[in-house]
Design a protein around this motif. Structure first.
Motif, PDB file in Angstrom:
ATOM      1  N   LEU A  21       0.801  -1.218   0.000  1.00  0.00           N
ATOM      2  CA  LEU A  21       0.000   0.000   0.000  1.00  0.00           C
ATOM      3  C   LEU A  21       0.836   1.270   0.000  1.00  0.00           C
ATOM      4  N   ASP A  22       1.954   1.241   0.679  1.00  0.00           N
ATOM      5  CA  ASP A  22       2.763   2.453   0.802  1.00  0.00           C
ATOM      6  C   ASP A  22       3.917   2.458  -0.193  1.00  0.00           C
ATOM      7  N   PHE A  31      -0.227  -4.777   3.226  1.00  0.00           N
ATOM      8  CA  PHE A  31      -0.652  -6.099   3.671  1.00  0.00           C
ATOM      9  C   PHE A  31      -0.335  -7.077   2.546  1.00  0.00           C
ATOM     10  N   GLY A  52      -2.354 -10.019   1.382  1.00  0.00           N
ATOM     11  CA  GLY A  52      -3.425  -9.975   2.363  1.00  0.00           C
ATOM     12  C   GLY A  52      -2.948 -10.250   3.784  1.00  0.00           C
ATOM     13  N   HIS A  92      -2.824  -3.810  22.586  1.00  0.00           N
ATOM     14  CA  HIS A  92      -4.200  -3.368  22.846  1.00  0.00           C
ATOM     15  C   HIS A  92      -5.171  -3.889  21.791  1.00  0.00           C
ATOM     16  N   HIS A 126      -5.785  -3.188  18.756  1.00  0.00           N
ATOM     17  CA  HIS A 126      -6.378  -2.301  17.759  1.00  0.00           C
ATOM     18  C   HIS A 126      -5.310  -1.803  16.793  1.00  0.00           C
ATOM     19  N   PHE A 127      -5.770  -1.502  15.587  1.00  0.00           N
ATOM     20  CA  PHE A 127      -4.914  -0.750  14.670  1.00  0.00           C
ATOM     21  C   PHE A 127      -4.738   0.637  15.280  1.00  0.00           C
ATOM     22  N   ARG A 128      -3.557   1.174  15.204  1.00  0.00           N
ATOM     23  CA  ARG A 128      -3.344   2.514  15.755  1.00  0.00           C
ATOM     24  C   ARG A 128      -2.506   3.365  14.822  1.00  0.00           C
ATOM     25  N   ASN A 129      -3.040   4.550  14.541  1.00  0.00           N
ATOM     26  CA  ASN A 129      -2.361   5.511  13.691  1.00  0.00           C
ATOM     27  C   ASN A 129      -2.182   6.794  14.481  1.00  0.00           C
ATOM     28  N   ARG A 130      -0.933   7.151  14.749  1.00  0.00           N
ATOM     29  CA  ARG A 130      -0.676   8.419  15.439  1.00  0.00           C
ATOM     30  C   ARG A 130       0.701   8.926  15.057  1.00  0.00           C
ATOM     31  N   ASP A 131       0.930  10.179  15.401  1.00  0.00           N
ATOM     32  CA  ASP A 131       2.267  10.733  15.190  1.00  0.00           C
ATOM     33  C   ASP A 131       3.117  10.356  16.392  1.00  0.00           C
ATOM     34  N   GLN A 132       4.264   9.808  16.131  1.00  0.00           N
ATOM     35  CA  GLN A 132       5.024   9.158  17.187  1.00  0.00           C
ATOM     36  C   GLN A 132       6.440   9.738  17.270  1.00  0.00           C
ATOM     37  N   PRO A 156       4.901   9.283  11.568  1.00  0.00           N
ATOM     38  CA  PRO A 156       3.682   8.531  11.853  1.00  0.00           C
ATOM     39  C   PRO A 156       3.974   7.061  12.140  1.00  0.00           C
ATOM     40  N   LYS A 213       1.584   3.492  12.210  1.00  0.00           N
ATOM     41  CA  LYS A 213       0.234   2.993  11.885  1.00  0.00           C
ATOM     42  C   LYS A 213       0.347   1.504  11.621  1.00  0.00           C
ATOM     43  N   GLY A 238       5.427   7.058  25.153  1.00  0.00           N
ATOM     44  CA  GLY A 238       4.287   6.165  24.947  1.00  0.00           C
ATOM     45  C   GLY A 238       4.583   5.159  23.861  1.00  0.00           C
TER      46      GLY A 238
END
Lengths: 978, 227
Positions: free
Chosen positions: B14-15, B52, B55, B108, B110-116, B140, B142, B171
């Motif tokens: 994808l990227d 992915f 897949g 956790h 979950h998928f997580r997208n944040r600036d890190q 980022p 993700k 974090g």
């Protein structure tokens, strides 16, 4: 406009009885199977082979040879058929017999029942939806509109964009993860079918009460489903809504919007033109998932039996869809496709009939050539299956090999299943009549119908409509008479309560589960007012999109409520500096058989059509979702409106957050538009009084248009550092959101007329439409206010940003530290749905994008020595690390505490009493590069003083007559709470 | 001569276009590589992008590891070919045993997208030499399966030999052991990184320009600067 009921996502144990294309052993390998599995024509298919779940909905056949053929139907005209169980009325069934001149076969009955369902035929809404075309303003940008898979808007000589919003409400209640995932998959294929590369998605979501146990089941599943599918497709999720209201408890609304981009000449259409062309089914194998999903599932209300319908919800495979996207785009670019249609709601039935009907041709289909997941599938099941990730292609015979090669390259199964047949010569031999759709299965003719009879000749109803009996009482119960906070302390508490309420709180818990970065063209994403995608990397050409709706407003007044939804989406696009050009809508309503609901629908459509005409932007496509009700209780009528705007250069976009300024510099905060006493239907009335009554805020679309033009012009010439739409929660919410975005506080003074009694509350929480809050760099204020005057937009200087202060001050009322605001604003969703996924960043670092521009670099920190209260992960130093050596942060730290001069400046700016230059002197040094020479000595105080002393235009000050009037009229009902 | 950087596209990548854009912005000539084609077309370095692949069925990166292009890349990597695996690319490198350990489901779930915020722990690799050791950057993150795990001895060895390339600060977004965001092989030519530097290369679309350093590093490395 057919709502596609598609599914994506990972297979789940509960659905494991349906083989899925996500099986790695079958997914990558190409399956080119033009022949199909041979089977003896007489092979007995015992009735018990029909799987449980299907047997409930489709007749177990007892026909000779196991299949009901056309000749059999002719020979047994008296056979009883379960048309009523399939949702067809007596007169509808008679009409089918009339069209065919015999009873329908089992397969034909299944096809008609699906295509003539409310879901596919729009039989109740059609008579109203015509207004979107009839009232549509002229647009030379629209290349495709209503009736296509999605509307297409030209944005430059070479490029066009396509966008549409659809619902996937019912499946998402039954099976939240797959239901929501396939909602994304379905709308993405609609966009793909137009010839576009999908480039972004958005999801307006509505759930029941935030603290209801079932919301804890539905919401996490829906969010994860959207995330799984969209993230796996590589589509950035750039915005949407998350709304809670108990009216959606049994009927969550899961709407999905997709945006696509195409070179103008790549525009595709669905017509199966050219007799002799080959019909190719591309994509996943066809299985029993989703059979009956359209005609039964999507048109039924929910009761205790919904557990049994679980197998009707489709299961998605985003990986297959990703391959399908790449394969289709390569096919388009190679010029190999004559026509294309996605398979969604009604599966093959819809695709075959729509493509043939669009061209007026006929079609010959060999059903045994359809690759199946289960060999025992019956013809009617194959025709009705809503298996995901499939497209129907029309290709010329000499290009078939090339098509199959590209499919093989991407590992996507492709099968030639039929051919286009010529239109039928008319009896007189001159003009041709549309051809027929002839479907055989293992040598038996199971379908022989005129395709147009399924697509265009479905029933159309002008259903009875009646204004709900309770509406007059509801409208008389105005929220303006509710007790309002009238002390500083009560106001402070109200603000904290409001920003923590489920509808106004920070939605990071949700949006963090979506990829917003992929494709590298996301310029703005949630929580910004609109998402912005760069379309052309060279020129910077881009588009902005926002989706909005307010069910409470529409409940109180469907006509104006729909206009308000349009106005909000329009304004959200406008505040980014974009020019709004097109509309899509998803109309979520209760049962059309309820005259009250039908009236709401008709009024909302009329409002939306009128609104679009007034704003000069056409509806390009959308979707209707009826039967959103549990028992007799319908949801609030909820039209969700998407507006698309164009930006010539995305570098000029205006973000929503207050920008960090250097040294003691401040931006000036202006409120544009008029603030009236308008609390009915407001978030405040709901949160603090659980009250819904009165009439929603006044909507003035001419003023919205003027405001949009003003902001676009001001953005173009660089007057705006930030801009934020005012809507739910009013000015208070906007101030908090703009302050928290980059950790830049503000000092606000209440303008004249809003200082006494509960008027400060009205100023902060009224939800008057047509307003925006903008921050203007020093030196630009004269030119900006002159522009406002020229355009006739009311403006009020209400304060200044304060980079160093780290707090939001409402002068003479209260001051709240940003860390407290952030904690309160961010804690709600994690506490409801678990800390794991959504613990907000524990500091002022932005979660978004506005970070490249030095002026708005993400350098926000809590450097004032006040530790943030109980931040979830305690990472203050991490924020400091964000600075990355930025010089602004150094400056901030040096001058950490707000100085006397700072405060004086703010006060004078807002209060406008101080002589010019007394507190901060000329703004020259810090002024932006675009500062005009004649403005360089202007200070905030100057401008503010000018505002009060010499309004440029009587109409340009915010305290217009309407407002006073409203205030006076309702003052008697005011009962301070404190 | 301009350095030629290959970006591999697997089905489900994808990227890849983002990685190509980042390499181009840094000044490289980008060569698209195809999963089914073992020919590396003479590239000087390879990026395995996020996404992915296939897949990610079975296990993230488990199928991609067997792609024809990976055989050539793995052989090249052992001979010093610079390879950067981002997110799914990192997972593939671990599956291919070019890097130790594994990436598992976020703690956790979950998928997580944040600036890190990351701290660059090693500026001694082919992909990080443009940074200062200890430098803090913002890019980022993700992922849904980005939790780095390895046995204690491996972790100790990575630490002792300076092969922890980057660490999460402020974090840990996925529960990675010892806050590890990226590691390298012994020679420093192969780097796996969970966060996405390719999404932090333009002012308009990223949280910073910090990601560019990974791509300028490889150019510097290929130009012969001491790694």
């Amino acid at each position: 406009m057919i709502e596609r009921s598609e599914v994506m996502g990972q297979p789940e144990p509960a659905l494991a009885d349906h083989p899925s294309a996500s099986d790695p052993t079958t997914a990558p390998g190409p399956t080119v199977d033009p022949v199909g599995q041979p089977a003896p024509a007489e092979s007995p298919v015992p009735g018990q082979a029909v799987p449980v779940g299907v047997a409930d909905e489709l007749p177990v056949n007892g026909y000779p040879g196991g299949v009901d053929t056309v000749s059999n139907a002719g020979a047994t005209p008296g056979d009883l058929q379960p048309y009523a169980e399939l949702g067809l009325r007596d007169d509808e069934y008679d009409r089918i017999r009339q069209i065919l001149g015999r009873r329908p076969t089992q397969s034909e009955l299944a096809m008609y029942s699906i295509m003539w369902s409310e879901h596919c035929s729009y039989k109740s809404s059609k008579v109203h939806l015509r207004q979107f075309s009839e009232k549509a303003p002229p647009s030379d940008r629209m290349l495709a509109g209503i009736g296509e898979n999605a509307g297409v808007i030209q944005i430059s000589e070479q490029l066009a964009v396509t966008f549409k919003v659809e619902s996937h409400n019912h499946p998402s209640f039954v099976e939240p993860h797959q239901g929501a995932a396939t909602g994304v998959g379905g709308i993405v294929r609609d966009i793909l079918a137009m010839g576009a590369r999908p480039v972004a998605v958005m999801d307006p979501l509505r759930f029941g009460a935030a603290d209801h146990p079932d919301t804890a089941r539905v919401l996490p599943g829906v969010v994860a489903g959207i995330g799984t599918y969209g993230n796996s497709l590589g589509l950035p999720n750039i915005g949407g809504e998350v709304v809670f209201d108990s009216c959606y408890q049994g009927n969550p609304l899961v709407n999905a919007l997709c945006l696509g981009v195409l070179p103008v000449q790549r525009l595709q259409n669905k017509a199966a033109a050219g007799a002799g062309n080959v019909v190719v089914l591309l994509g996943a194998k066809t299985g029993r998932d989703g059979i009956g999903g359209v005609s039964v599932l999507a048109s039924a209300t929910f009761d205790d039996g919904s557990e049994q319908r679980r197998p009707s919800v489709q299961v998605g495979d985003p990986f297959m869809e990703k391959l399908l996207i790449e394969a289709c785009l390569e096919l388009y670019d190679a010029g190999l496709v004559v026509g294309i249609q996605d398979l969604g709601g009604a599966g093959l039935t819809c695709a075959l009939t729509e493509t043939a009907a669009a061209a007026g041709t006929g079609m010959r289909v060999w059903l045994e050539r359809v690759p199946l997941r289960e060999a025992s599938m019956q013809p009617h099941e194959i025709l009705a299956s809503e298996s995901q990730e499939r497209m129907l292609l029309i290709v010329s015979p000499e290009k078939l090999d090339a098509v199959l090669r590209i499919a093989e390259k991407w590992g996507v199964p492709a099968s030639a299943i039929g051919e286009v047949t010529p239109a039928t010569p008319a009896a007189d031999g001159t003009t041709a009549e549309p051809g027929r759709l002839l479907v055989t299965w293992q040598g038996h003719t199971v379908v022989d119908v005129p395709p147009g009879s399924l697509v265009d000749d479905g029933p159309v109803y002008a259903r009875p409509m009646r204004e709900p009996a309770d509406l007059i009482l509801l409208q008389a119960d105005r929220a303006e008479t509710l007790p309002r906070p009238a002390t500083a302390e009560a106001l402070r508490e109200t603000l904290l309560r409001m920003i923590a309420s489920p509808n106004l709180c920070d939605k990071t818990w949700v949006t963090e589960q979506y990829d917003r970065y992929v494709l590298g063209n996301t310029v703005l994403a949630q929580p910004e007012d609109a998402g912005i995608i760069r379309i052309d990397e060279q020129s910077g050409l881009g588009v902005a999109i926002s989706v909005d709706g307010n069910g409470r407003y529409t409940r109180l007044d469907p006509y104006n409520g729909a206009k308000l939804a349009l106005a909000e989406a329009y304004r959200n696009v406008a505040v980014t500096g974009a020019k709004p050009v097109a509309v899509t809508d998803c109309l979520n309503f209760g049962s059309p058989e309820d005259p009250g609901v039908m009236w709401q629908f008709a009024e909302a459509v009329r409002g939306l059509a009128d609104g679009c005409a007034e704003l000069g932007i056409p509806v390009t496509g959308g979707n209707v979702s009826f039967y959103n009700q549990t028992g007799a209780a319908a949801i609030h009528p909820t039209p969700v409106v998407g507006v698309l705007g164009v930006l010539d250069d995305v570098a000029q976009r205006v973000p929503m957050g207050f920008a960090r300024t250097t040294g003691n510099d401040h931006d000036l905060i202006f409120l544009l538009g008029e603030t009236r006493l308008e609390l009915s239907g407001s978030e405040w009335a709901w949160v603090t009084h659980q009250h819904l009554g009165g009439v929603p805020p006044r909507v003035d679309l001419a003023a919205e248009r003027t405001l949009a033009e003003l902001i676009a012009e001001a953005a173009r010439v660089g007057h705006l550092r930030s801009a934020h739409d005012l809507s739910d929660g009013g000015l208070a919410q906007a101030l908090v959101e703009s302050s928290l975005r980059h950790g830049v506080g503000a000092r606000i003074a209440l303008p004249e007329g809003f200082t006494a009694g509960s008027m400060p509350f009205v100023f902060l929480f009224s939800e008057s439409a047509g307003r925006a809050m903008v921050a203007v760099p020093r030196g630009h204020e004269k030119a900006f206010t002159a522009l406002c005057a020229e355009r006739g937009v009311p403006w009020t200087l209400i304060g200044v940003t304060d980079t160093a202060g780290n707090e939001l001050e409402i002068r003479d009322q209260f001051t709240i530290g940003l860390s407290e605001l952030r904690t309160v604003h961010g804690a709600t969703l994690p506490s409801l749905f678990g800390d794991g996924a959504g613990a907000p960043l524990a500091d002022a670092a932005p979660s978004g994008f506005e970070t490249g521009d030095a002026a708005v670099a993400p350098t926000a920190t809590e450097q004032d020595g006040t530790p943030p209260a109980a931040t979830p992960t305690g990472t203050d130093q991490r924020a400091a690390a964000d600075q990355g050596g930025s010089d602004q942060s150094g400056a901030d730290q040096d001058g950490a505490a707000p100085t006397g001069s700072d405060q004086a400046t703010s006060a004078s700016a807002a209060g406008a009493d101080e002589p010019a230059g007394s507190s901060t002197g000329p703004a020259t040094a810090a002024g932006p590069a675009t500062t005009r020479a004649d403005d360089t000595t202007t200070t905030a105080a100057d401008t503010a003083a000018g505002t009060d002393a010499a309004p440029i235009d009587g109409a340009s000050v915010a305290t217009g007559p309407g407002q006073d009037q409203d205030a006076a009229r309702t003052g008697d009902g005011e009962r301070p709470t404190a | 001569m301009t350095a030629r950087i290959g970006v591999v596209t697997f089905p489900g990548s994808l990227d890849d276009r983002d990685a190509a854009r980042a390499a181009r912005i840094a000044g490289a000539e980008v060569v698209p590589l195809w999963h089914d084609d073992p020919d590396l077309h003479g590239v000087d370095g390879v990026v395995l992008p996020g996404g992915f692949s296939y897949g990610d069925y079975l296990r993230c990166g488990a199928i991609a590891r067997f792609a024809p292009v990976m055989e050539t890349i793995a052989a090249g990597a052992r001979d010093g070919l610079p390879v950067l695996g981002i997110c799914n690319g990192f997972q593939i490198l671990c599956e291919a045993h070019l890097l130790p350990g594994a990436l598992t489901r976020n703690q956790h779930l979950h998928f997580r997208n944040r600036d890190q915020v990351l701290r660059i722990e090693s500026a001694g690799t082919a992909w990080t030499n443009a940074f200062q050791p200890g430098q803090e950057i913002l890019i980022p993150v993700k992922n849904g399966e980005g939790c780095y795990v390895a046995d204690g001895r491996t972790l100790d060895e990575l630490e002792a030999t300076g092969r922890v390339v980057a660490r999460y600060l402020g974090g840990n977004p996925n529960g990675s052991l010892r806050d590890i965001a990226g590691i390298s092989n012994e020679a420093g030519n192969v780097v796996g990184l969970m966060p996405h530097p390719e999404h932090a290369v333009e002012a308009l679309t990223g949280p910073s320009l910090d990601g560019l350093g990974f791509f300028t590093s490889i150019l510097k490395h290929l130009a012969g600067a001491p790694a």
